[in-house]
Motif scaffolding. Structure first.
Motif, PDB file in Angstrom:
ATOM      1  N   VAL A  24       0.833  -1.207   0.000  1.00  0.00           N
ATOM      2  CA  VAL A  24       0.000   0.000   0.000  1.00  0.00           C
ATOM      3  C   VAL A  24       0.868   1.257   0.000  1.00  0.00           C
ATOM      4  N   LYS A  25       2.039   1.176   0.653  1.00  0.00           N
ATOM      5  CA  LYS A  25       2.934   2.328   0.731  1.00  0.00           C
ATOM      6  C   LYS A  25       3.875   2.428  -0.469  1.00  0.00           C
ATOM      7  N   SER A  26       3.822   1.449  -1.354  1.00  0.00           N
ATOM      8  CA  SER A  26       4.755   1.420  -2.481  1.00  0.00           C
ATOM      9  C   SER A  26       4.151   2.091  -3.707  1.00  0.00           C
ATOM     10  N   PRO A  79     -11.891   8.294 -16.173  1.00  0.00           N
ATOM     11  CA  PRO A  79     -10.633   7.683 -16.611  1.00  0.00           C
ATOM     12  C   PRO A  79      -9.432   8.106 -15.777  1.00  0.00           C
ATOM     13  N   VAL A  80      -9.655   8.805 -14.668  1.00  0.00           N
ATOM     14  CA  VAL A  80      -8.556   9.351 -13.866  1.00  0.00           C
ATOM     15  C   VAL A  80      -7.883   8.246 -13.051  1.00  0.00           C
ATOM     16  N   ILE A  81      -6.560   8.168 -13.136  1.00  0.00           N
ATOM     17  CA  ILE A  81      -5.764   7.205 -12.376  1.00  0.00           C
ATOM     18  C   ILE A  81      -4.754   7.967 -11.518  1.00  0.00           C
ATOM     19  N   ILE A  82      -4.627   7.557 -10.266  1.00  0.00           N
ATOM     20  CA  ILE A  82      -3.731   8.237  -9.324  1.00  0.00           C
ATOM     21  C   ILE A  82      -2.771   7.211  -8.722  1.00  0.00           C
ATOM     22  N   TRP A  83      -1.485   7.561  -8.708  1.00  0.00           N
ATOM     23  CA  TRP A  83      -0.500   6.792  -7.957  1.00  0.00           C
ATOM     24  C   TRP A  83      -0.282   7.548  -6.642  1.00  0.00           C
ATOM     25  N   PRO A  84      -0.901   7.111  -5.564  1.00  0.00           N
ATOM     26  CA  PRO A  84      -0.932   7.925  -4.344  1.00  0.00           C
ATOM     27  C   PRO A  84       0.430   8.153  -3.710  1.00  0.00           C
ATOM     28  N   ASN A  85       1.395   7.264  -3.954  1.00  0.00           N
ATOM     29  CA  ASN A  85       2.706   7.406  -3.325  1.00  0.00           C
ATOM     30  C   ASN A  85       3.706   8.164  -4.181  1.00  0.00           C
ATOM     31  N   LYS A  86       3.219   8.713  -5.284  1.00  0.00           N
ATOM     32  CA  LYS A  86       4.075   9.603  -6.067  1.00  0.00           C
ATOM     33  C   LYS A  86       3.227  10.674  -6.763  1.00  0.00           C
ATOM     34  N   SER A  87       2.184  11.111  -6.041  1.00  0.00           N
ATOM     35  CA  SER A  87       1.278  12.109  -6.617  1.00  0.00           C
ATOM     36  C   SER A  87       1.867  13.502  -6.472  1.00  0.00           C
ATOM     37  N   GLY A  88       1.394  14.406  -7.312  1.00  0.00           N
ATOM     38  CA  GLY A  88       1.896  15.772  -7.317  1.00  0.00           C
ATOM     39  C   GLY A  88       1.143  16.672  -6.366  1.00  0.00           C
ATOM     40  N   ASN A  89       1.373  17.961  -6.511  1.00  0.00           N
ATOM     41  CA  ASN A  89       0.790  18.942  -5.605  1.00  0.00           C
ATOM     42  C   ASN A  89      -0.399  19.680  -6.207  1.00  0.00           C
ATOM     43  N   ALA A  90      -1.076  19.066  -7.148  1.00  0.00           N
ATOM     44  CA  ALA A  90      -2.261  19.704  -7.724  1.00  0.00           C
ATOM     45  C   ALA A  90      -3.342  19.839  -6.655  1.00  0.00           C
ATOM     46  N   PRO A  91      -4.140  20.905  -6.694  1.00  0.00           N
ATOM     47  CA  PRO A  91      -5.205  21.064  -5.697  1.00  0.00           C
ATOM     48  C   PRO A  91      -6.297  20.012  -5.892  1.00  0.00           C
ATOM     49  N   CYS A  92      -6.946  19.641  -4.794  1.00  0.00           N
ATOM     50  CA  CYS A  92      -8.017  18.642  -4.870  1.00  0.00           C
ATOM     51  C   CYS A  92      -9.180  19.130  -5.735  1.00  0.00           C
ATOM     52  N   GLU A  93      -9.273  20.426  -5.900  1.00  0.00           N
ATOM     53  CA  GLU A  93     -10.318  20.965  -6.775  1.00  0.00           C
ATOM     54  C   GLU A  93     -10.200  20.382  -8.173  1.00  0.00           C
TER      55      GLU A  93
END
Length: 460
Positions: free
Chosen positions: A49-51, A62-76
């Motif tokens: 989970v942490k990897s 179609p949005v995909i997120i890699w939570p352990n290497k995500s950027g600083n875009a606002p949640c908006e």
């Protein structure tokens, strides 16, 4: 356990669900060794989970997120991505788009990236002859965290990963506590909405273990969150129902919540506490038009006790109700399958027979007197909070609340009408007054009425 604030228009709840495969091999029957192997397996899952293998997809987009290497875009941006996709794929109208912009819950799906990295190599096969036990199950991960438009996706993802990791720790504890030999009970996460400011809390229970065997855990939770010990908060029936999820049984829940409260001089509103289902004529493939209104009011009351966690049995059918009255000696056996009416006294008897619930009966010799019962009705909704069945003449209704002024005596009744025969359409039910506020003139001023006021059990 994960605690979060109450979902509201100013916050967004990120909810992550998805399966994690739990697999381990037990080469020993020694309890301590089994526990160590299971703990190591959970630790491996926490590492995954942490990897960077951990992947989150936003449902219906179609949005995909890699939570352990995500950027600083606002949640908006998450909201904008979802809205843009909805507009393009559904071509929704401006009105619908405007409605969909107020997203309170964003559902995400948990997955693991199986793509291999590094140079390819041929697999190596080996064969070992030994007796072992292989454990395999699927962990149903379900985590919620709160975020706001101003948060960054990086911060939100950190909270999600932390919540997933913490939930795996809770699952490990539940698994080890309820392990019997090599039999593993699947840990089951449930969310509960507690009174403010505690908000949304996640608890992990062992699946298959009935609520009756989890009283010790519930008592500890009540003490931890400083909750009263005379009503359930952590039974499975108390689990929070997210606003974007339909109820599987098709019944409307709490239609009164969309209504505007009446304004009275120095008046206060006293309402049913908790969730109920709206039961009315012609449901469940049962043609009870003209005779079943008290049965339907009773079903609404039973649904309230079920959905508050006081009872586990399902809402009784007309036949169940009739059989209960035969069993207590109130009716002859020929009553079962008939179309005979019942009243408040029978409702009281059925609640006691089927649910073990006691009720008070209020006798009103003339409908005119109901206007003076504001204090008694207000006190009922304050202390008991259950729906009230009222029967008079050939009609039965459900009272869900009162608006009452102690100084002027003005009163309005919140009525749920079981005589409705239409579809489960909230707008029709509320616009046409099948659920609505009524004045004292609603009652026949010269008819007598009996009110059944169910009392809630004092249990945890």
């Amino acid at each position: 356990m994960v605690m979060d604030s109450h979902p509201s228009d100013t916050v967004t709840i990120l909810r992550v669900r998805g399966p994690l495969e739990f697999r381990c091999q037990l080469d020993s029957t020694d309890a301590l060794i089994i526990q160590k192997v299971i703990s190591r397996t959970f630790e491996t899952l926490r590492s995954k989970v942490k990897s960077e293998s951990c992947v989150l997809t936003i449902c219906d987009s179609p949005v995909i997120i890699w939570p352990n290497k995500s950027g600083n875009a606002p949640c908006e941006d998450l909201h904008q991505w979802i809205q843009t996709y909805e507009q393009e794929s559904k071509r929704s109208s401006k009105k619908k788009n405007k409605k969909s912009s107020a997203v309170n819950v964003i559902n995400l799906h948990l997955m693991m990236d199986m793509t291999t990295r590094g140079p390819a190599s041929a697999p190596i096969l080996s064969r070992t002859a030994q007796n072992s036990h292989f454990l395999s199950t699927t962990l149903p991960m379900d985590c919620v965290v709160r975020t706001s438009y101003s948060d960054t996706t990086k911060k939100a993802c950190e909270h999600l990963v932390e919540a997933l990791t913490h939930q795996l720790c809770e699952m490990e504890k539940v698994t080890l506590d309820h392990m019997k030999g090599t039999t593993l009970l699947v840990p089951e996460p449930l969310h509960f909405l507690l009174p403010e400011p505690k908000g949304l809390v996640t608890v992990v229970y062992p699946a298959g273990v009935p609520d009756s065997q989890l009283e010790t855990q519930r008592r500890e939770l009540h003490q931890r969150f400083e909750l009263p010990e005379d009503k359930p908060y952590f039974r499975r029936a108390n689990a929070y129902h997210f606003p974007n999820e339909p109820f599987k049984d098709g019944y409307l829940r709490n239609p009164h919540q969309v209504l505007t409260h009446p304004t009275l001089d120095n008046g206060k509103v006293y309402l049913v506490q908790g969730i109920y289902s709206y039961h009315h004529y012609m449901q469940d493939r049962m043609d009870d038009n003209g005779w079943g209104c008290a049965y339907r009011s009773l079903q609404t009351i039973c649904s309230w006790f079920q959905q508050q966690g006081y009872v586990e049995r399902s809402v009784p059918t007309h036949k169940d109700i009739q059989q209960a009255l035969v069993d207590v000696g109130d009716k002859q056996s020929s009553f079962v399958g008939s179309r005979q009416w019942i009243g408040s006294i029978e409702v009281q008897a059925v609640l006691n027979q089927l649910l073990g619930v006691t009720s008070k009966i209020m006798f009103v010799s003339q409908g005119l007197e109901l206007a003076s019962k504001g204090r008694e009705l207000a006190n009922h909704f304050l202390t008991e909070g259950s729906p009230i069945m009222i029967g008079g003449g050939v009609l039965a209704h459900t009272i869900l609340g009162v608006a009452w002024s102690e100084t002027t005596g003005q009163i309005r009744y919140l009525i749920l009408d079981p005589h409705y025969t239409g579809a489960e359409d909230l707008q029709v039910v509320t616009d046409k007054g099948w659920c609505g506020w009524k004045g004292p003139e609603f009652w026949d001023q010269t008819a007598y009425y009996n009110l059944c006021l169910p009392q809630r059990p004092k249990v945890i």
